[in-house]
Design an enzyme around this catalytic site. Structure first.
Site, PDB file in Angstrom:
ATOM      1  CG  HIS A  75      16.916  10.954  -5.802  1.00  0.00           C
ATOM      2  ND1 HIS A  75      16.126  11.292  -5.048  1.00  0.00           N
ATOM      3  CD2 HIS A  75      17.419   9.379  -4.860  1.00  0.00           C
ATOM      4  CE1 HIS A  75      15.592  11.022  -4.311  1.00  0.00           C
ATOM      5  NE2 HIS A  75      16.674  10.032  -3.782  1.00  0.00           N
ATOM      6  CB  VAL A 114       8.303   1.172  -2.608  1.00  0.00           C
ATOM      7  CG1 VAL A 114       9.687   0.439  -2.942  1.00  0.00           C
ATOM      8  CG2 VAL A 114       9.105   2.418  -2.273  1.00  0.00           C
ATOM      9  CB  THR A 143      -1.072   0.442   1.548  1.00  0.00           C
ATOM     10  OG1 THR A 143       0.068  -0.022   2.054  1.00  0.00           O
ATOM     11  CG2 THR A 143      -2.176  -0.917   1.048  1.00  0.00           C
ATOM     12  CB  CYS A 189      16.905   5.972  -4.023  1.00  0.00           C
ATOM     13  SG  CYS A 189      16.699   6.379  -2.741  1.00  0.00           S
ATOM     14  N   GLY A 246      11.508   9.979  -2.845  1.00  0.00           N
ATOM     15  CA  GLY A 246      12.388   9.019  -1.880  1.00  0.00           C
ATOM     16  C   GLY A 246      12.145   9.237  -0.803  1.00  0.00           C
ATOM     17  CG  ASN A 293      13.575   9.214  -6.579  1.00  0.00           C
ATOM     18  OD1 ASN A 293      13.263  10.065  -7.250  1.00  0.00           O
ATOM     19  ND2 ASN A 293      12.623   8.659  -5.018  1.00  0.00           N
ATOM     20  NE  ARG A 327      19.820  -0.971   0.986  1.00  0.00           N
ATOM     21  CZ  ARG A 327      19.184   1.064   1.657  1.00  0.00           C
ATOM     22  NH1 ARG A 327      20.245   1.610   1.609  1.00  0.00           N
ATOM     23  NH2 ARG A 327      17.806   0.527   0.645  1.00  0.00           N
ATOM     24  CD  GLN A 348      19.555  11.642  -1.527  1.00  0.00           C
ATOM     25  OE1 GLN A 348      18.187  10.473  -1.206  1.00  0.00           O
ATOM     26  NE2 GLN A 348      20.401  11.263  -1.037  1.00  0.00           N
TER      27      GLN A 348
HETATM   28  N1  NAP Z   1      10.397   5.926  -1.758  1.00  0.00           N
HETATM   29  C1  NAP Z   1      11.420   5.527  -2.080  1.00  0.00           C
HETATM   30  O1  NAP Z   1      11.898   5.625  -2.809  1.00  0.00           O
HETATM   31  C2  NAP Z   1      12.200   4.505  -0.842  1.00  0.00           C
HETATM   32  C3  NAP Z   1      13.517   4.303  -2.109  1.00  0.00           C
HETATM   33  C4  NAP Z   1      13.953   2.495  -1.590  1.00  0.00           C
HETATM   34  C5  NAP Z   1      13.952   2.994  -0.241  1.00  0.00           C
HETATM   35  N2  NAP Z   1      12.791   2.582   0.165  1.00  0.00           N
HETATM   36  C6  NAP Z   1      12.192   2.180   1.676  1.00  0.00           C
HETATM   37  O2  NAP Z   1      11.320   1.476   0.896  1.00  0.00           O
HETATM   38  C7  NAP Z   1      10.433   0.983   2.722  1.00  0.00           C
HETATM   39  C8  NAP Z   1       8.593   1.668   1.918  1.00  0.00           C
HETATM   40  O3  NAP Z   1       8.962   3.241   1.711  1.00  0.00           O
HETATM   41  P1  NAP Z   1       7.925   3.201   0.933  1.00  0.00           P
HETATM   42  O4  NAP Z   1       8.011   5.074   0.502  1.00  0.00           O
HETATM   43  O5  NAP Z   1       6.939   2.930   0.413  1.00  0.00           O
HETATM   44  O6  NAP Z   1       7.136   4.091   1.970  1.00  0.00           O
HETATM   45  P2  NAP Z   1       5.131   4.052   2.913  1.00  0.00           P
HETATM   46  O7  NAP Z   1       4.767   5.107   1.602  1.00  0.00           O
HETATM   47  O8  NAP Z   1       5.440   4.800   3.671  1.00  0.00           O
HETATM   48  O9  NAP Z   1       4.907   2.623   2.491  1.00  0.00           O
HETATM   49  C9  NAP Z   1       4.865   2.113   4.041  1.00  0.00           C
HETATM   50  C10 NAP Z   1       4.482   0.544   3.790  1.00  0.00           C
HETATM   51  O10 NAP Z   1       4.598  -0.206   5.311  1.00  0.00           O
HETATM   52  C11 NAP Z   1       3.614  -0.196   5.227  1.00  0.00           C
HETATM   53  N3  NAP Z   1       3.413  -1.127   6.951  1.00  0.00           N
HETATM   54  C12 NAP Z   1       4.142   0.183   7.869  1.00  0.00           C
HETATM   55  N4  NAP Z   1       4.063  -0.297   9.411  1.00  0.00           N
HETATM   56  C13 NAP Z   1       3.998  -1.457   9.132  1.00  0.00           C
HETATM   57  C14 NAP Z   1       3.953  -2.172  10.356  1.00  0.00           C
HETATM   58  N5  NAP Z   1       4.150  -1.592  11.786  1.00  0.00           N
HETATM   59  N6  NAP Z   1       3.471  -3.683   9.871  1.00  0.00           N
HETATM   60  C15 NAP Z   1       3.702  -3.743   8.755  1.00  0.00           C
HETATM   61  N7  NAP Z   1       4.497  -3.429   7.735  1.00  0.00           N
HETATM   62  C16 NAP Z   1       3.747  -2.336   7.906  1.00  0.00           C
HETATM   63  C17 NAP Z   1       2.576  -0.151   5.334  1.00  0.00           C
HETATM   64  O11 NAP Z   1       1.492  -0.389   5.933  1.00  0.00           O
HETATM   65  P3  NAP Z   1       0.069   0.258   5.555  1.00  0.00           P
HETATM   66  O12 NAP Z   1      -0.593   0.842   4.715  1.00  0.00           O
HETATM   67  O13 NAP Z   1      -0.918  -0.737   5.907  1.00  0.00           O
HETATM   68  O14 NAP Z   1       0.383   1.702   6.396  1.00  0.00           O
HETATM   69  C18 NAP Z   1       3.088   0.439   3.568  1.00  0.00           C
HETATM   70  O15 NAP Z   1       2.621  -0.763   3.092  1.00  0.00           O
HETATM   71  C19 NAP Z   1      11.037   1.979   3.708  1.00  0.00           C
HETATM   72  O16 NAP Z   1      11.932   0.950   4.379  1.00  0.00           O
HETATM   73  C20 NAP Z   1      12.386   3.324   2.818  1.00  0.00           C
HETATM   74  O17 NAP Z   1      13.362   3.421   3.504  1.00  0.00           O
HETATM   75  C21 NAP Z   1      11.986   3.866  -0.374  1.00  0.00           C
END
Ligand code: NAP
Length: 362
Positions: free
Chosen positions: A251, A16, A13, A158, A188, A336, A118, A184
């Site tokens: 980025h 990413v 959801t 990223c 991100g 990114n 990592r 960035q």
């Molecule tokens: N955005 C980027 O460009 C990027 C790039 C590289 C890596 N990342 C990494 O990828 C991960 C996700 O990033 P995002 O930007 O997609 O974050 P996000 O939009 O906040 O999404 C987080 C996801 O994790 C779930 N979640 C949150 N708390 C949880 C819990 N306690 N137990 C189980 N599931 C949980 C959420 O579910 P609900 O919807 O149910 O809350 C949602 O599906 C992060 O660790 C981030 O550091 C992000």
């Protein structure tokens, strides 16, 4: 490939996770079977759980709208329905480490966007064009986990894709010192301008933990395998500053570099134009045909114009010139959330499938 491999997305959801859903719509090898998120979303349809949070430019694919979201923590139940999972959950590092290992131990390969593993010595951190040979540590990781087909592979942060591929292509000239400043995008941080209005007309000179990752992770990519572990490279020295800028996606990095064997400008441009990796040789479905593109125009690459080069999987470079303090300086750009997140992970999964690390469970 005959039947498609059945895929689960942990964190489906989130931003990413949504990218995975979009990228896997009509994927020739993979099909989304399970979407999982926090207990808050579990039990709802994917459409209900995402609600107004859909952040992609393309509409939510019909095939996922009515999938019932599972609880990420119900590892056995999710695992039994999928051949492998992509992980993009936002939990604490310890929780992510534990849950990704739990999935691997159910014999479910995990391709992760998270930073938690990592630096786990026997977990390969891979950019498929740069260090596919690191996948050989999977055999040792499986021994540690006691698995036959379950393992974890991670992709790097990223930010590093905006300068590491360009430097990688020049490794024969032995880069000794690198100074990189990254600019960035707000995606991100999982944000859009709608949910982060403070970023409009603003620059924030701090992204928690980002400078350390940007300085250290390229060294792990350039490391070697020794006794079943990745040993990081010791050169070049890298120093980074990471700034958050008012850009939705993409980025940018401004890079200065010194070499042990200083190349000519023509040699650098030739190395970038010629650079190919295993994904190009294997013609993987998400591989960019030309990984590195150099722009002759002084005002390119630009995030708004160039981030979608090769469907966001290529890297754009420009402004290569000699410098007064360093040998050269240039500017790099990479998408990114495509190359830098979900797209990079899909390419890893394609490589793992092509090399038979990921196969159908039944
Ligand atoms: N955005 C980027 O460009 C990027 C790039 C590289 C890596 N990342 C990494 O990828 C991960 C996700 O990033 P995002 O930007 O997609 O974050 P996000 O939009 O906040 O999404 C987080 C996801 O994790 C779930 N979640 C949150 N708390 C949880 C819990 N306690 N137990 C189980 N599931 C949980 C959420 O579910 P609900 O919807 O149910 O809350 C949602 O599906 C992060 O660790 C981030 O550091 C992000």
């Amino acid at each position: 490939m005959g039947n498609k491999l059945q895929v689960g997305i942990l964190g489906a959801t989130g931003m990413v996770g949504q990218r995975f859903i979009s990228l896997l719509e009509n994927h020739p090898w993979f099909e989304v079977k399970v979407v999982a998120a926090s207990p808050r979303s579990a039990g709802k349809t994917y459409e209900e759980a995402v609600g107004g949070r859909w952040k992609m430019d393309t509409p939510m694919p019909e095939a996922v709208k009515n999938l019932i979201v599972r609880n990420v923590n119900e590892v056995e139940a999710v695992s039994k329905d999928v051949d492998f999972v992509f992980s993009a959950v936002d939990m604490s590092k310890d929780e992510i480490r534990a849950i990704e290992e739990a999935y691997a131990k159910t014999e479910t390969p995990v391709v992760s966007n998270n930073s938690a593993h990592r630096w786990t010595p026997d977990v390969p951190m891979v950019v498929p064009e740069l260090n596919p040979e690191h996948l050989e540590v999977i055999a040792d990781q499986k021994k540690r986990l006691g698995t036959t087909r379950g393992f974890i592979v991670v992709k790097p942060n990223c930010s590093i894709q905006s300068y590491t591929p360009a430097l990688h292509a020049l490794r024969k000239f032995e880069p000794t010192q690198v100074v990189a400043t990254t600019y960035q995008a707000i995606s991100g941080a999982g944000k859009t301008f709608k949910d982060w209005p403070e970023m409009i007309d603003n620059v924030i000179p701090y992204i928690g933990g980002e400078e350390e990752k940007s300085e250290q992770e390229p060294l792990r990519i350039w490391g070697h395998v020794e006794n079943g572990q990745i040993v990081k490279a010791t050169a070049p020295q890298i120093t980074c500053q990471c700034l958050r800028v008012p850009v939705s996606n993409g980025h940018t990095a401004a890079v200065f570099v010194n070499f042990k064997k200083k190349p000519t400008k023509e040699e650098i441009l030739q190395c970038w134009a010629d650079f190919k990796g295993l994904p190009q040789e294997l013609e993987l479905p998400s591989a960019p045909k030309q990984f590195i593109k150099y722009f002759e125009e002084d005002n390119r690459p630009q995030a708004a114009l160039d981030r979608n080069y090769e469907k966001g999987m290529g890297v754009c470079i420009g402004r290569l010139r000699e410098d007064t303090l360093f040998d050269y300086k240039f500017v790099g750009l990479s998408h990114n959330t495509l190359r830098g997140a979900a797209g990079g992970a899909v390419l890893i999964a394609e490589l793992l499938t092509a090399q038979k690390y990921i196969t159908a469970k039944n």
